[in-house]
Design an enzyme around this catalytic site. Structure first.
Site, PDB file in Angstrom:
ATOM      1  N   SER A   1      -9.105  -5.658  -8.214  1.00  0.00           N
ATOM      2  CA  SER A   1      -8.206  -6.244  -7.409  1.00  0.00           C
ATOM      3  C   SER A   1      -8.792  -7.803  -6.832  1.00  0.00           C
ATOM      4  CB  SER A   1      -7.790  -5.495  -6.268  1.00  0.00           C
ATOM      5  OG  SER A   1      -8.922  -5.042  -5.535  1.00  0.00           O
TER       6      SER A   1
ATOM      7  N   THR B   1      -8.948  -6.349  -2.216  1.00  0.00           N
ATOM      8  CA  THR B   1      -9.120  -7.593  -1.444  1.00  0.00           C
ATOM      9  C   THR B   1     -10.303  -7.791  -0.644  1.00  0.00           C
ATOM     10  OG1 THR B   1      -6.682  -8.107  -1.758  1.00  0.00           O
ATOM     11  CG2 THR B   1      -8.026  -9.371  -0.069  1.00  0.00           C
TER      12      THR B   1
ATOM     13  N   THR C   1      -9.024 -12.470  -3.794  1.00  0.00           N
ATOM     14  CA  THR C   1      -8.051 -11.405  -4.200  1.00  0.00           C
ATOM     15  C   THR C   1      -7.633 -11.728  -5.551  1.00  0.00           C
ATOM     16  OG1 THR C   1      -6.275  -9.783  -3.669  1.00  0.00           O
ATOM     17  CG2 THR C   1      -5.985 -12.365  -3.151  1.00  0.00           C
TER      18      THR C   1
ATOM     19  N   ARG D   1       3.719 -15.502  -8.461  1.00  0.00           N
ATOM     20  CA  ARG D   1       3.520 -14.987  -6.729  1.00  0.00           C
ATOM     21  C   ARG D   1       2.027 -15.442  -6.547  1.00  0.00           C
ATOM     22  NH1 ARG D   1       0.190 -11.398  -3.592  1.00  0.00           N
ATOM     23  NH2 ARG D   1       1.504 -10.360  -2.353  1.00  0.00           N
TER      24      ARG D   1
ATOM     25  N   THR E   1      -5.786  -7.444   4.611  1.00  0.00           N
ATOM     26  CA  THR E   1      -5.564  -6.899   3.416  1.00  0.00           C
ATOM     27  C   THR E   1      -4.298  -6.221   3.382  1.00  0.00           C
ATOM     28  OG1 THR E   1      -6.674  -5.618   1.622  1.00  0.00           O
ATOM     29  CG2 THR E   1      -6.950  -5.034   3.797  1.00  0.00           C
ATOM     30  N   GLY E   2      -3.836  -6.048   2.234  1.00  0.00           N
ATOM     31  CA  GLY E   2      -2.678  -5.156   2.056  1.00  0.00           C
ATOM     32  C   GLY E   2      -1.370  -5.728   1.271  1.00  0.00           C
TER      33      GLY E   2
HETATM   34  C1  SD4 Z   1      -2.122  -9.765  -1.474  1.00  0.00           C
HETATM   35  N1  SD4 Z   1      -3.198  -9.048   0.459  1.00  0.00           N
HETATM   36  O1  SD4 Z   1      -2.176 -10.674  -2.558  1.00  0.00           O
HETATM   37  C2  SD4 Z   1      -3.315  -9.351  -1.048  1.00  0.00           C
HETATM   38  C3  SD4 Z   1      -3.664  -8.086  -1.581  1.00  0.00           C
HETATM   39  C4  SD4 Z   1      -4.302  -7.244  -1.112  1.00  0.00           C
HETATM   40  O2  SD4 Z   1      -4.990  -4.899  -0.847  1.00  0.00           O
HETATM   41  O3  SD4 Z   1      -5.033  -7.274  -0.314  1.00  0.00           O
HETATM   42  N2  SD4 Z   1      -4.253  -5.769  -1.392  1.00  0.00           N
HETATM   43  O4  SD4 Z   1      -0.916  -9.670  -1.155  1.00  0.00           O
END
Ligand code: SD4
Length: 333
Positions: free
Chosen positions: A91, A193, A211, A221, A244-245
């Protein structure tokens, strides 16, 4: 817990929306009972480094920079580069899972103690977007560069073009194509990330976030990670935060800026992270379907970390110990 399991467990849980500070505090208490390995809420001796997920090699690299007299900016850049170069991490950087057209596209940003910021979005073919983000900050009059322009700029700065789609990630993408479910899959491995915050012994703060974004995202995106105030924010008078997320939810609440502003008003990093997660879950009845995790630090060396669901963790190189701590979380059902 592997993050794949985490997602499944999450999907199985019957959830009720619980909002408000009392509920959040109650959940934190329960979590602490389950997970005694909790970082101290008292200030840590400086310098310190904290990062999202279980990334001890990255925090160690950053801490070593600080220990050798390097700057907080160098520390976060070097720390983030460790994960960008790790092909096993699917990721971030090389080995990142591609978008649904099979292209690995990277987002990253960096912020220094002076409030300067640089970012790249939708960058392809360059392994170290965090370093390109730094170049944007230091070598251009701009703060964000995107896509082919960012790639061209990186090449002009001496970065090498390389294929970032590893065999393993290509295989995973081809397997995904069989059903090609449009919904982004998040949390598909056990680290993701990397957002990193470093504080030197004088209390100066810098941060970085890098990330490959959501696996199998729509082409074009861009998430929260490279966006100032969402994926990362530093105010050297107060502290820093990173996320993150599911980036869409972080973007809608400008999460990292919110955390820093809450700390400015007197909240601890922990309280501020909890409030920022509370802001997301109280506005979104679908919160059971996605994860968001925040980490924060203030100038005194207090740290905080909190997420919507179980499975998030923070790695802190604090008080000469490099440790991973499971995060307290909001959703207990
Ligand atoms: C995103 N926040 O591109 C990042 C991805 C991520 O755990 O952190 N995933 O939305």
């Amino acid at each position: 817990m592997k993050r794949r399991n985490f997602i499944q467990n999450t999907a199985l849980g019957g959830l009720g929306v619980v909002a408000g500070s009392t509920a959040v505090a109650g959940n934190l208490e329960n979590t602490q009972n389950k997970t005694p390995e909790r970082a101290s809420t008292a200030p840590y001796q400086l310098p310190l480094v904290i990062a999202t997920w279980n990334v001890p090699n990255a925090t160690e690299a950053a801490y070593n920079v600080l220990n050798n007299g390097g700057s907080v900016l160098d520390a976060v850049e070097q720390g983030c580069r460790v994960e960008e170069a790790n092909e096993q991490g699917q990721s971030v950087g090389i080995g990142g899972l591609p978008d649904r057209d099979g292209n690995v596209t990277l987002d990253a940003c960096i912020m220094n103690s002076e409030g300067d910021y640089g970012a790249v979005v939708y960058l392809q073919n360059i392994k170290h977007p965090i370093s390109v983000a730094r170049k944007v900050m230091e070598e251009t009059p701009h703060v964000i560069m995107a896509g082919s322009g960012a790639e061209k700029f990186a090449l002009s700065q001496g970065f090498e073009r390389e294929n970032l789609l590893t065999e393993a990630s290509e295989k995973a993408w081809k397997a995904w194509l069989i059903e090609a479910k449009y919904k982004p899959i998040i949390n598909i491995e056990n680290h993701d990330t990397i957002g990193m915050l470093a504080v030197d012994s004088a209390g100066n703060i810098a941060g970085g976030c890098t990330t490959s974004g959501l696996a199998y995202k729509m082409a074009g995106r861009v998430g929260d990670s490279p966006i100032i105030g969402s994926g990362l924010f530093i105010d050297n008078e107060v502290g820093g935060a990173t996320a993150t997320g599911l980036g869409e939810e972080v973007l809608k609440t400008v999460g990292s800026f919110l955390i820093v502003e809450l700390m400015r008003q007197g909240r601890s990093p922990q309280e501020a992270c909890e409030e920022a997660i509370g802001r997301i879950v109280s506005k979104n009845k679908n919160y059971k379907d996605f994860q968001v995790g925040y980490i924060a630090v203030n100038k005194k060396g207090e740290i905080g970390y909190y997420s919507i669901h179980e499975g998030f963790s923070a790695t802190c190189y604090c008080a000469d110990q490099n440790r991973n701590y499971p995060s307290p979380y909001f959703n207990k059902s």
